[in-house]
Enzyme design. Structure first.
Site, PDB file in Angstrom:
ATOM      1  N   LYS A  22       0.827  -1.209   0.000  1.00 14.42           N
ATOM      2  CA  LYS A  22       0.000   0.000   0.000  1.00 14.42           C
ATOM      3  C   LYS A  22       0.861   1.258   0.000  1.00 14.42           C
ATOM      4  O   LYS A  22       0.648   2.182  -0.793  1.00 14.42           O
ATOM      5  CB  LYS A  22      -0.916   0.003   1.226  1.00 14.42           C
ATOM      6  CG  LYS A  22      -1.625   1.339   1.499  1.00 14.42           C
ATOM      7  CD  LYS A  22      -2.412   1.283   2.794  1.00 14.42           C
ATOM      8  CE  LYS A  22      -3.084   2.617   3.086  1.00 14.42           C
ATOM      9  NZ  LYS A  22      -2.215   3.578   3.768  1.00 14.42           N
ATOM     10  N   ASN A  23       1.837   1.326   0.892  1.00 15.12           N
ATOM     11  CA  ASN A  23       2.628   2.547   1.033  1.00 15.12           C
ATOM     12  C   ASN A  23       3.502   2.821  -0.183  1.00 15.12           C
ATOM     13  O   ASN A  23       3.795   3.972  -0.504  1.00 15.12           O
ATOM     14  CB  ASN A  23       3.473   2.489   2.307  1.00 15.12           C
ATOM     15  CG  ASN A  23       2.618   2.576   3.565  1.00 15.12           C
ATOM     16  OD1 ASN A  23       1.482   3.026   3.514  1.00 15.12           O
ATOM     17  ND2 ASN A  23       3.156   2.124   4.685  1.00 15.12           N
ATOM     18  N   ARG A  97      -5.071  11.057   2.584  1.00 20.34           N
ATOM     19  CA  ARG A  97      -3.817  11.692   2.984  1.00 20.34           C
ATOM     20  C   ARG A  97      -2.728  11.513   1.924  1.00 20.34           C
ATOM     21  O   ARG A  97      -1.882  12.386   1.741  1.00 20.34           O
ATOM     22  CB  ARG A  97      -3.349  11.119   4.323  1.00 20.34           C
ATOM     23  CG  ARG A  97      -2.152  11.875   4.854  1.00 20.34           C
ATOM     24  CD  ARG A  97      -1.782  11.496   6.260  1.00 20.34           C
ATOM     25  NE  ARG A  97      -0.680  12.326   6.710  1.00 20.34           N
ATOM     26  CZ  ARG A  97      -0.816  13.544   7.217  1.00 20.34           C
ATOM     27  NH1 ARG A  97      -2.003  14.050   7.363  1.00 20.34           N
ATOM     28  NH2 ARG A  97       0.235  14.253   7.579  1.00 20.34           N
ATOM     29  N   ASP A 121      -5.830   8.599   8.620  1.00 21.47           N
ATOM     30  CA  ASP A 121      -6.088   7.967   9.913  1.00 21.47           C
ATOM     31  C   ASP A 121      -6.144   8.976  11.053  1.00 21.47           C
ATOM     32  O   ASP A 121      -5.439   9.985  11.034  1.00 21.47           O
ATOM     33  CB  ASP A 121      -4.970   6.962  10.245  1.00 21.47           C
ATOM     34  CG  ASP A 121      -5.135   5.658   9.494  1.00 21.47           C
ATOM     35  OD1 ASP A 121      -6.281   5.288   9.245  1.00 21.47           O
ATOM     36  OD2 ASP A 121      -4.124   5.037   9.176  1.00 21.47           O
ATOM     37  N   ASP A 319       3.979   0.868  11.778  1.00 20.98           N
ATOM     38  CA  ASP A 319       2.726   0.260  11.332  1.00 20.98           C
ATOM     39  C   ASP A 319       2.520  -1.148  11.878  1.00 20.98           C
ATOM     40  O   ASP A 319       1.414  -1.683  11.804  1.00 20.98           O
ATOM     41  CB  ASP A 319       2.672   0.215   9.800  1.00 20.98           C
ATOM     42  CG  ASP A 319       2.340   1.573   9.197  1.00 20.98           C
ATOM     43  OD1 ASP A 319       1.905   2.466   9.945  1.00 20.98           O
ATOM     44  OD2 ASP A 319       2.518   1.742   7.982  1.00 20.98           O
ATOM     45  N   MET A 341       6.170   7.592  17.385  1.00 22.29           N
ATOM     46  CA  MET A 341       5.850   8.532  16.316  1.00 22.29           C
ATOM     47  C   MET A 341       4.437   9.103  16.380  1.00 22.29           C
ATOM     48  O   MET A 341       4.202  10.234  15.961  1.00 22.29           O
ATOM     49  CB  MET A 341       6.082   7.866  14.958  1.00 22.29           C
ATOM     50  CG  MET A 341       7.543   7.513  14.713  1.00 22.29           C
ATOM     51  SD  MET A 341       7.842   6.714  13.131  1.00 22.29           S
ATOM     52  CE  MET A 341       7.484   8.040  11.995  1.00 22.29           C
TER      53      MET A 341
END
Length: 434
Positions: A22-23, A97, A121, A319, A341
């Site tokens: 996904k990223n 985003r 998110d 993640d 983070m």
């Protein structure tokens, strides 16, 4: 709003193939705007966030052709910048985003762009300073209109320069990188993110004619070129999904083989799960997790409690901290989870506590998990998915729990995991979409 009904306590067995990352997809798809020539991308995951970005690229005027279930051809020959002035664009970009990464390509190729404050998110403050400061150092000029909530950016005179990023932001690095490839002169980015997905973006851009060196390090050098051409690119499997499946196998005492996992690109991920006592066998490019009823958390050499914290690559990805946390609830031993983070990502633990887990939420960034060592199973409850990763952590908890659970707002899970209910049901899970 959709929900999952999960009957827990079933052991799973079989093979599963991870989806495309996904990223990586969010960066790679934005990069197609850098050239008028065709770009073909393979292994694109069929998930909400990625599909929304593909729709946005199409609405901007790029020709989008679906070649197969996971392959697309993009041709951004006739980009319509006027679409960015429409209410439809404002709605699309605010909801996603990842849309922030169209800035770099549009500024590089067209010298102008506008973007609303992006969404995403609800996991705490995720600032955009790195993006904006980096693009400003290249010569972009930002103006924010408080009336319409848009940033207006002039990038008509991008010039290569040296910059030291204030944080090793993955999306920030990607955005600056895509702007720099067409800027005049040489750009040096120090403290650049060096995740495999950034490496993939660099390799793709180089195949399009860019001149990027230092790939895989935190010091990238980009020599600007006049124009980029088309290319063909295959994305990596999703390391977050791979880590999720490892945690799922341990929590449910299942025997699972993760096929085509690109093991060399996983960094420290297998080692972290190994420290949790989870047996992992690497077979070529596959990962085999044998059925294992009990697993014991390691301690540090001096006997102190194990701490697992996130860090920029090659550290452990943030993640997967939600997955590690839920997996630890049935381990033997104690672990401190330190989410550095994002300050709201651990708040889902109240649902795990309701299920019977022993967790002390120390503060918004730290949680201590006292493993139950299988003495008491978690119990099924009704809960809501707050974000993508917490949603899957709750799904893993529900699959291991005694009784029936219902997870509401599973659209959050769908944003990052394709057909997760169908794929896990094929392994023997009992998940029904309501």
């Amino acid at each position: 709003m959709a929900s999952f009904e999960i009957i827990g306590g079933t052991r799973l067995q079989g093979e599963i193939v991870p989806q495309g990352a996904k990223n990586e997809a969010l960066q790679i798809i934005c990069a197609v705007l850098l050239t008028p020539e065709p770009v073909t991308i393979h292994n694109i995951p069929d998930i909400r966030d990625v599909n929304k970005l593909i729709e946005l690229i199409g609405h901007l005027g790029a020709k989008v052709e679906k070649l197969s279930a996971d392959s697309y051809r993009f041709e951004a020959k006739d980009v319509d910048l006027a679409y960015m002035e429409s209410p439809e664009f404002a709605k699309e970009a605010t909801a996603l985003r990842g849309s922030i990464m169209i800035l770099g390509p549009l500024l590089a190729r067209f010298g102008q762009a506008r973007i609303p404050k992006p969404g995403g998110d609800k996991i705490g403050r995720r600032r955009l300073d790195t993006h904006f400061l980096g693009l400003e150092k290249l010569g972009a000029k930002f103006n924010y209109n408080s009336k319409d909530g848009f940033f207006y950016i002039d990038g008509s005179h991008l010039q290569g320069t040296y910059m030291l990023l204030d944080e090793a932001s993955v999306t920030g690095t990607a955005n600056i990188l895509m702007a720099a490839v067409l800027a005049k002169g040489t750009t040096t980015i120090y403290n650049a993110a060096c995740e495999p997905y950034i490496q993939q973006l660099c390799k793709m851009l180089n195949s399009m004619g860019a001149k990027i060196s230092g790939i895989g390090s935190n010091l990238l050098t980009i020599e600007g070129v006049e124009a980029l051409g088309g290319t063909e690119h295959r994305m990596l499997p999703d390391m977050i999904e791979i880590g999720s499946f490892i945690g799922l196998a341990a929590m449910t005492g299942s025997e699972i083989t993760i096929k085509n996992a690109a093991v060399k690109e996983l960094g420290i991920i297998p080692e972290i799960f190994g420290r949790m006592g989870i047996k992992i066998e690497i077979k070529g490019d596959d990962i085999f997790i044998p059925q294992q009823y009990k697993y014991e958390l390691e301690t540090f050499i001096d006997g102190s409690t194990l701490t697992i914290a996130d860090a920029p690559w090659p550290g452990f990805t943030p993640d997967l901290l939600s997955i590690v946390l839920v997996t630890a609830t049935q381990a033997k031993g104690t672990v401190l989870i330190h989410q550095k983070m994002f300050e709201s990502r651990l708040f889902f633990v109240d649902k795990l506590i309701d299920m019977g887990a022993q967790i002390i939420l120390c503060d918004p960034h730290r949680a201590t998990v006292i493993g139950l060592d299988r003495r008491v199973p978690l119990r099924g409850i009704r809960m809501t998915s707050p974000d993508i990763r917490a949603g899957v952590a709750l799904l893993i908890a529900a699959l291991s729990a005694e009784g029936t659970s219902i997870i509401d707002n599973v659209e959050q899970i769908d944003r990052g995991y394709q057909y997760i209910d169908q794929r896990l049901n094929a392994l023997g899970a009992k998940i029904r979409r309501l």
